[in-house]
Design a protein around this motif. Structure first.
Motif, mmCIF file in Angstrom:
data_model
loop_
_atom_site.group_PDB
_atom_site.id
_atom_site.type_symbol
_atom_site.label_atom_id
_atom_site.label_comp_id
_atom_site.label_asym_id
_atom_site.label_seq_id
_atom_site.Cartn_x
_atom_site.Cartn_y
_atom_site.Cartn_z
ATOM 1 N N LYS A 90 0.857 -1.187 0.000
ATOM 2 C CA LYS A 90 0.000 0.000 0.000
ATOM 3 C C LYS A 90 0.893 1.236 0.000
ATOM 4 O O LYS A 90 2.060 1.185 0.356
ATOM 5 N N ASN A 91 0.293 2.335 -0.385
ATOM 6 C CA ASN A 91 0.992 3.613 -0.347
ATOM 7 C C ASN A 91 2.252 3.623 -1.215
ATOM 8 O O ASN A 91 3.348 3.946 -0.754
ATOM 9 N N VAL A 92 2.066 3.225 -2.470
ATOM 10 C CA VAL A 92 3.171 3.216 -3.419
ATOM 11 C C VAL A 92 2.669 3.789 -4.742
ATOM 12 O O VAL A 92 1.483 3.685 -5.063
ATOM 13 N N GLU A 93 3.563 4.418 -5.473
ATOM 14 C CA GLU A 93 3.217 4.997 -6.762
ATOM 15 C C GLU A 93 4.141 4.410 -7.826
ATOM 16 O O GLU A 93 5.352 4.310 -7.607
ATOM 17 N N ILE A 94 3.559 4.025 -8.953
ATOM 18 C CA ILE A 94 4.344 3.452 -10.046
ATOM 19 C C ILE A 94 4.439 4.468 -11.178
ATOM 20 O O ILE A 94 3.413 5.035 -11.599
ATOM 21 N N ILE A 95 5.649 4.685 -11.641
ATOM 22 C CA ILE A 95 5.922 5.601 -12.738
ATOM 23 C C ILE A 95 6.522 4.780 -13.875
ATOM 24 O O ILE A 95 7.479 4.025 -13.669
ATOM 25 N N TYR A 96 5.953 4.931 -15.063
ATOM 26 C CA TYR A 96 6.379 4.167 -16.243
ATOM 27 C C TYR A 96 6.837 5.157 -17.307
ATOM 28 O O TYR A 96 6.074 6.041 -17.710
ATOM 29 N N VAL A 97 8.096 5.008 -17.732
ATOM 30 C CA VAL A 97 8.666 5.902 -18.731
ATOM 31 C C VAL A 97 9.302 5.058 -19.833
ATOM 32 O O VAL A 97 10.101 4.158 -19.555
ATOM 33 N N VAL A 98 8.951 5.386 -21.073
ATOM 34 C CA VAL A 98 9.578 4.753 -22.224
ATOM 35 C C VAL A 98 10.516 5.790 -22.841
ATOM 36 O O VAL A 98 10.061 6.759 -23.454
ATOM 37 N N LEU A 99 11.819 5.596 -22.617
ATOM 38 C CA LEU A 99 12.792 6.495 -23.238
ATOM 39 C C LEU A 99 12.802 6.225 -24.736
ATOM 40 O O LEU A 99 12.702 5.076 -25.169
ATOM 41 N N TRP A 100 12.950 7.294 -25.504
ATOM 42 C CA TRP A 100 12.816 7.163 -26.951
ATOM 43 C C TRP A 100 13.815 8.057 -27.665
ATOM 44 O O TRP A 100 14.085 9.164 -27.216
ATOM 45 N N VAL A 101 14.350 7.552 -28.755
ATOM 46 C CA VAL A 101 15.165 8.350 -29.673
ATOM 47 C C VAL A 101 14.847 7.885 -31.085
ATOM 48 O O VAL A 101 14.341 6.776 -31.279
ATOM 49 N N ASP A 102 15.142 8.740 -32.077
ATOM 50 C CA ASP A 102 14.884 8.293 -33.444
ATOM 51 C C ASP A 102 15.875 7.184 -33.796
ATOM 52 O O ASP A 102 16.910 7.012 -33.152
ATOM 53 N N SER A 103 15.549 6.412 -34.806
ATOM 54 C CA SER A 103 16.311 5.198 -35.139
ATOM 55 C C SER A 103 17.778 5.472 -35.446
ATOM 56 O O SER A 103 18.653 4.716 -35.038
ATOM 57 N N GLY A 104 18.060 6.552 -36.170
ATOM 58 C CA GLY A 104 19.451 6.883 -36.483
ATOM 59 C C GLY A 104 20.270 7.157 -35.246
ATOM 60 O O GLY A 104 21.403 6.675 -35.105
ATOM 61 N N GLU A 105 19.698 7.921 -34.327
ATOM 62 C CA GLU A 105 20.393 8.222 -33.071
ATOM 63 C C GLU A 105 20.541 6.968 -32.218
ATOM 64 O O GLU A 105 21.565 6.751 -31.570
ATOM 65 N N LEU A 106 19.542 6.107 -32.249
ATOM 66 C CA LEU A 106 19.606 4.861 -31.486
ATOM 67 C C LEU A 106 20.776 4.002 -31.959
ATOM 68 O O LEU A 106 21.555 3.491 -31.150
ATOM 69 N N LEU A 107 20.912 3.859 -33.258
ATOM 70 C CA LEU A 107 22.029 3.063 -33.806
ATOM 71 C C LEU A 107 23.372 3.712 -33.507
ATOM 72 O O LEU A 107 24.353 3.024 -33.235
ATOM 73 N N ARG A 108 23.415 5.050 -33.526
ATOM 74 C CA ARG A 108 24.660 5.755 -33.195
ATOM 75 C C ARG A 108 25.047 5.477 -31.739
ATOM 76 O O ARG A 108 26.190 5.143 -31.445
ATOM 77 N N ARG A 109 24.075 5.566 -30.836
ATOM 78 C CA ARG A 109 24.341 5.322 -29.416
ATOM 79 C C ARG A 109 24.738 3.863 -29.181
ATOM 80 O O ARG A 109 25.628 3.582 -28.384
#
Length: 175
Positions: free
Chosen positions: A99-118
């Motif tokens: 009880k007394n908990v909060e869930i935070i959901y985040v999907v980090l995103w980058v465009d495909s070109g930047e993703l491949l670079r990283r």
């Protein structure tokens, strides 16, 4: 109120950097790296994207660890690829136990070109190559509510504090 952050996104998007930095922001926190939980299985190992049983076991173990940490008054930061169906099952288990908990959901995103670079900048054994793009496609076809996406395409590693602050303060990420 304790918080549970589930930081998701395709491989190479910056989940580990972000989650580790986020975990350091709290006085009492625990960091759960889903890949480590996944790789605890040695004999009979199947990648979670190839085995629903493997994926289910990983999430059950992540949930059990999370419950233990929250009961010990820790905020929990989870670093793992998480789609809405996993987050929903996870949330049901958490809310049934804690009880007394909060869930935070985040999907980090980058465009495909930047993703491949990283991805190319990662240590060779951690590079995912085409798997990064497969995950991009999976996230796109899941129809995830756009409020959970955080696009960091144009942010640099020096912007990590800004990323963490946004994750902590943006109420649209609450699950």
């Amino acid at each position: 109120m304790n918080k549970i952050y589930i930081i998701s996104g395709p491989a190479g998007v910056g989940k580990s950097t972000t989650t580790k930095g986020l975990a350091e922001q709290f006085d009492h926190s625990a960091y759960i790296e889903g890949d480590l939980i996944n790789h605890m299985v040695v004999g009979g190992y199947l990648p979670p994207w190839e085995s629903e049983e493997s994926l289910s076991l990983v999430w059950k173990n992540i949930a059990d660890l999370t419950i233990n940490f929250v009961q010990a008054n820790k905020d929990v930061i989870i670093d793992y690829v998480a789609f809405p169906e996993e987050v929903e099952k996870f949330s049901q288990k958490i809310y049934a136990e804690v009880k007394n908990v909060e869930i935070i959901y985040v999907v980090l995103w980058v465009d495909s070109g930047e993703l491949l670079r990283r991805d190319a900048l990662r240590i060779k054994e951690h590079q995912m190559g085409v798997r990064c793009l497969e995950l991009v496609n999976e996230f796109e076809i899941k129809g995830i509510d756009k409020r959970f996406f955080y696009n960091t395409t144009y942010l640099q590693p020096s912007d990590l504090d800004e990323v963490i602050l946004t994750i902590r303060e943006n109420s649209s990420f609450k699950y």
